[in-house]
Write a protein that holds these residues in place. Structure first.
Motif, PDB file in Angstrom:
ATOM      1  N   UNK A 277       0.827  -1.206   0.000  1.00  0.00           N
ATOM      2  CA  UNK A 277       0.000   0.000   0.000  1.00  0.00           C
ATOM      3  C   UNK A 277       0.867   1.264   0.000  1.00  0.00           C
ATOM      4  N   UNK A 278       1.991   1.211   0.715  1.00  0.00           N
ATOM      5  CA  UNK A 278       2.945   2.322   0.624  1.00  0.00           C
ATOM      6  C   UNK A 278       3.338   2.554  -0.834  1.00  0.00           C
ATOM      7  N   UNK A 279       3.737   1.448  -1.495  1.00  0.00           N
ATOM      8  CA  UNK A 279       4.188   1.554  -2.885  1.00  0.00           C
ATOM      9  C   UNK A 279       3.069   2.049  -3.786  1.00  0.00           C
ATOM     10  N   UNK A 280       1.843   1.597  -3.543  1.00  0.00           N
ATOM     11  CA  UNK A 280       0.702   2.061  -4.331  1.00  0.00           C
ATOM     12  C   UNK A 280       0.550   3.572  -4.241  1.00  0.00           C
ATOM     13  N   UNK A 281       0.636   4.105  -3.030  1.00  0.00           N
ATOM     14  CA  UNK A 281       0.499   5.554  -2.849  1.00  0.00           C
ATOM     15  C   UNK A 281       1.642   6.307  -3.528  1.00  0.00           C
ATOM     16  N   UNK A 282       2.851   5.797  -3.387  1.00  0.00           N
ATOM     17  CA  UNK A 282       4.019   6.475  -3.965  1.00  0.00           C
ATOM     18  C   UNK A 282       3.964   6.445  -5.490  1.00  0.00           C
ATOM     19  N   UNK A 283       3.685   5.262  -6.060  1.00  0.00           N
ATOM     20  CA  UNK A 283       3.652   5.150  -7.519  1.00  0.00           C
ATOM     21  C   UNK A 283       2.482   5.939  -8.108  1.00  0.00           C
ATOM     22  N   UNK A 284       1.395   6.068  -7.372  1.00  0.00           N
ATOM     23  CA  UNK A 284       0.258   6.861  -7.857  1.00  0.00           C
ATOM     24  C   UNK A 284       0.576   8.349  -7.823  1.00  0.00           C
ATOM     25  N   UNK A 285       1.310   8.761  -6.814  1.00  0.00           N
ATOM     26  CA  UNK A 285       1.652  10.187  -6.696  1.00  0.00           C
ATOM     27  C   UNK A 285       2.738  10.579  -7.686  1.00  0.00           C
ATOM     28  N   UNK A 426      -7.264   7.160   3.719  1.00  0.00           N
ATOM     29  CA  UNK A 426      -6.961   5.927   4.449  1.00  0.00           C
ATOM     30  C   UNK A 426      -7.080   4.750   3.502  1.00  0.00           C
ATOM     31  N   UNK A 427      -6.068   3.885   3.518  1.00  0.00           N
ATOM     32  CA  UNK A 427      -6.089   2.633   2.764  1.00  0.00           C
ATOM     33  C   UNK A 427      -6.278   1.491   3.747  1.00  0.00           C
ATOM     34  N   UNK A 428      -7.334   0.706   3.545  1.00  0.00           N
ATOM     35  CA  UNK A 428      -7.614  -0.428   4.431  1.00  0.00           C
ATOM     36  C   UNK A 428      -8.684  -1.301   3.794  1.00  0.00           C
ATOM     37  N   UNK A 429      -8.715  -2.563   4.180  1.00  0.00           N
ATOM     38  CA  UNK A 429      -9.746  -3.463   3.701  1.00  0.00           C
ATOM     39  C   UNK A 429     -11.079  -3.107   4.364  1.00  0.00           C
ATOM     40  N   UNK A 430     -12.186  -3.295   3.651  1.00  0.00           N
ATOM     41  CA  UNK A 430     -13.498  -3.000   4.247  1.00  0.00           C
ATOM     42  C   UNK A 430     -13.735  -3.729   5.561  1.00  0.00           C
ATOM     43  N   UNK A 431     -13.289  -4.981   5.658  1.00  0.00           N
ATOM     44  CA  UNK A 431     -13.485  -5.746   6.891  1.00  0.00           C
ATOM     45  C   UNK A 431     -12.702  -5.136   8.050  1.00  0.00           C
ATOM     46  N   UNK A 454      -6.034   7.146  -9.208  1.00  0.00           N
ATOM     47  CA  UNK A 454      -4.910   6.262  -9.503  1.00  0.00           C
ATOM     48  C   UNK A 454      -4.717   5.228  -8.395  1.00  0.00           C
ATOM     49  N   UNK A 455      -4.901   5.643  -7.137  1.00  0.00           N
ATOM     50  CA  UNK A 455      -4.749   4.704  -6.024  1.00  0.00           C
ATOM     51  C   UNK A 455      -5.814   3.622  -6.090  1.00  0.00           C
ATOM     52  N   UNK A 456      -7.065   4.010  -6.350  1.00  0.00           N
ATOM     53  CA  UNK A 456      -8.143   3.019  -6.449  1.00  0.00           C
ATOM     54  C   UNK A 456      -7.892   2.046  -7.588  1.00  0.00           C
ATOM     55  N   UNK A 457      -7.376   2.558  -8.704  1.00  0.00           N
ATOM     56  CA  UNK A 457      -7.106   1.685  -9.840  1.00  0.00           C
ATOM     57  C   UNK A 457      -6.026   0.660  -9.488  1.00  0.00           C
ATOM     58  N   UNK A 458      -4.995   1.118  -8.804  1.00  0.00           N
ATOM     59  CA  UNK A 458      -3.907   0.201  -8.437  1.00  0.00           C
ATOM     60  C   UNK A 458      -4.357  -0.799  -7.370  1.00  0.00           C
ATOM     61  N   UNK A 459      -5.198  -0.352  -6.445  1.00  0.00           N
ATOM     62  CA  UNK A 459      -5.674  -1.257  -5.400  1.00  0.00           C
ATOM     63  C   UNK A 459      -6.615  -2.313  -5.957  1.00  0.00           C
ATOM     64  N   UNK A 460      -7.389  -1.969  -6.991  1.00  0.00           N
ATOM     65  CA  UNK A 460      -8.357  -2.894  -7.550  1.00  0.00           C
ATOM     66  C   UNK A 460      -9.468  -3.199  -6.562  1.00  0.00           C
ATOM     67  N   UNK A 461      -9.929  -4.420  -6.580  1.00  0.00           N
ATOM     68  CA  UNK A 461     -11.048  -4.811  -5.705  1.00  0.00           C
ATOM     69  C   UNK A 461     -10.574  -5.373  -4.372  1.00  0.00           C
ATOM     70  N   UNK A 462      -9.268  -5.502  -4.203  1.00  0.00           N
ATOM     71  CA  UNK A 462      -8.756  -6.148  -2.989  1.00  0.00           C
ATOM     72  C   UNK A 462      -8.606  -5.182  -1.828  1.00  0.00           C
ATOM     73  N   UNK A 463      -8.557  -3.893  -2.106  1.00  0.00           N
ATOM     74  CA  UNK A 463      -8.324  -2.937  -1.032  1.00  0.00           C
ATOM     75  C   UNK A 463      -9.383  -1.870  -0.982  1.00  0.00           C
ATOM     76  N   UNK A 464      -9.467  -1.183   0.130  1.00  0.00           N
ATOM     77  CA  UNK A 464     -10.403  -0.095   0.284  1.00  0.00           C
ATOM     78  C   UNK A 464      -9.672   1.224   0.420  1.00  0.00           C
TER      79      UNK A 464
END
Length: 498
Positions: A277-285, A426-431, A454-464
């Motif tokens: 998730x760190x990498x997702x935020x960095x690569x999206x920014x 905030x990045x976190x799983x719905x559960x 961009x963050x949502x696209x990289x996270x896909x359906x696995x993350x919130x």
């Protein structure tokens, strides 16, 4: 007025020996207390609750020992009991390591209460015996009623000085220089020698034989007891484990927690979800993978500095890590090579941030933990304001938060960060957000809009991902604002799922 004489013991001790015994026994109690805090860390972590409980046990032992020592001194000649008592205390100290280690390893992950009970008993018994020394020595030195106040006051004063010396030497010297096991063994050995000498002086060699046998058993059991640490640092019990699924994978444990994962051959491989998730935020920014000026609060295994160096050549990583032992382990086993692009500073993160220039960093990564909790002084509005000062106007703050259950600490930290930064996410799983699961939550903050799409696209359906201000306010609710004056982090945190 005629001066009243008190009954003198048949074989007394001189003033210097009395002072040494009061000083040394009180110092030993404080050494035991501080060392016990470190003994619980591999199994219970270091939280305010565990620290408070261990201190409470130590104080209860001091009170019990003082009362017990006074009563024994009035019913039995101290010359008969003083030496064997110190000798027996030393033998019990030598039993602390095997008792705690076997209990901890046997019940690791499922018996925290039993582990703490073992530590409490192992601390309470010898500490009580040592706290009984001063009243017994005082009885040996009393010969005239008119000198009672002077004798009691002087020995109490030296006992207090001894406690101060034990505290300072343990905190500033012993723990920093030698392993905890060495401290315990040396302390137990010194007590055994002192107790044996007094016992032999007052009662002869035969009276010392049984406690000496117990001391030898304790020392022997320590040699075969399981060791939870590969390295005992100034702050942690640390070890490195190989990943059986990846030949070059290495896992860093600090106390009871899996702290960092490094692939020595491929630093771009990220094992833990929060680092992904760190990498997702960095690569999206920064999708162009431009080099960054990055500041890391908390070093651990240096996962993100290695990742940034591999994915963004010429990135300047600066790390503030308070524990020099962890950095030495990084250098020895996890491939860390400090240099112009990896500046590692052994310093408390808050002090490090304070020394940083304004608008100097593209990226700030907060990933510092003491046990399962972020150290409280790295959670408050004051440190967040300082982080914002250091961050460039288009920079990004990323913070790793662990919480469970009602997520009270996470919500308080979100409110605190939102009080300083206009854009928070905030990045976190719905559960996890629903409190059904617990774990790592990744908090983002910036002075400019975050790349949510961009963050949502990289996270896909696995993350919130939540960045809507209204949704965050609803999630935060009435959580408190954390400040230097009020930051009950350990009380807000739910350390285990309920």
């Amino acid at each position: 007025m005629e001066e009243t004489a008190l009954e003198a013991p048949a074989k007394a001790i001189n003033d210097k020996v009395a002072i040494a015994l009061s000083f040394g026994s009180s110092a030993a109690v404080m050494v035991l207390e501080l060392v016990s805090l470190r003994l619980v860390a591999p199994y219970l972590g270091l939280t305010l609750e565990t620290n408070t409980a261990v201190i409470g046990v130590a104080l209860a032992a001091i009170a019990t020992g003082a009362a017990m020592g006074g009563r024994i001194a009035d019913t039995t000649p101290p010359t008969r009991t003083l030496g064997p008592m110190i000798l027996f205390a030393g033998a019990l100290v030598l039993l602390i390591l095997p008792v705690v280690r076997w209990t901890g390893e046997t019940l690791r992950g499922s018996g925290n209460e039993a582990v703490f009970l073992a530590v409490a008993v192992a601390l309470f018994l010898p500490a009580s015996l040592l706290a009984a020394v001063t009243p017994m020595v005082t009885k040996l030195r009393l010969s005239k009623l008119s000198q009672t106040g002077t004798v009691v006051g002087r020995l109490s004063a030296y006992a207090t000085v001894g406690a101060i010396a034990g505290t300072v030497l343990t905190g500033f010297v012993f723990v920093a220089k030698v392993p905890t096991s060495t401290i315990v063994l040396c302390l137990g050995g010194l007590l055994v020698l002192a107790g044996a000498a007094l016992t032999i002086f007052f009662r002869g060699l035969k009276a010392a034989s049984r406690p000496l046998a117990l001391a030898l058993i304790g020392a022997g059991l320590t040699l075969v007891a399981p060791r939870p640490c590969e390295v005992e640092t100034a702050y942690h019990c640390a070890r490195i484990e190989k990943d059986p699924a990846r030949p070059n994978g290495r896992l860093l444990y600090l106390d009871q927690l899996r702290h960092s994962y490094i692939d020595l051959a491929d630093p771009t491989y990220l094992q833990f979800q929060y680092t992904k998730d760190f990498a997702t935020a960095i690569e999206s920014r920064w999708p162009d993978r431009s080099p960054l000026q990055a500041l890391h609060i908390g070093g651990g295994g240096l996962t993100m500095p290695h990742y940034l160096a591999a994915t963004r050549p010429a990135t300047k990583n600066k790390v503030y890590e308070i524990d020099p032992g962890v950095i030495e382990l990084d250098k020895a086993e996890l491939g860390a090579r400090p240099g112009p692009d990896l500046d590692i500073q052994i310093k408390d993160g808050r002090l490090g941030v304070r020394s940083e220039p304004d608008d100097s960093r593209d990226l700030l990564v907060m990933d510092a933990f003491g046990g399962v909790a972020v150290p409280w002084h790295l959670t408050t509005q004051e440190i967040v304001a300082d982080l914002r000062r250091v961050l460039k106007p288009d920079g990004l703050l990323i913070a790793n938060i662990i919480d469970f259950g009602p997520l009270a600490f996470l919500k308080a930290e979100l409110r605190t960060v939102a009080a300083e930064f206009p854009y928070v996410a905030l990045i976190a799983k719905p559960a996890e957000l629903a409190g059904k699961e617990g774990g790592n939550f990744v908090l983002l903050a910036a002075d400019q809009p975050l790349p949510g799409a961009a963050i949502r696209q990289r996270l896909g359906t696995t993350g919130g991902y939540i960045d809507d201000a209204g949704a965050l306010r609803e999630f935060i609710g009435d959580a408190p604002l954390l400040t230097d004056d009020y930051a009950p982090v350990d009380q807000l945190l739910t350390p285990f799922p309920t």
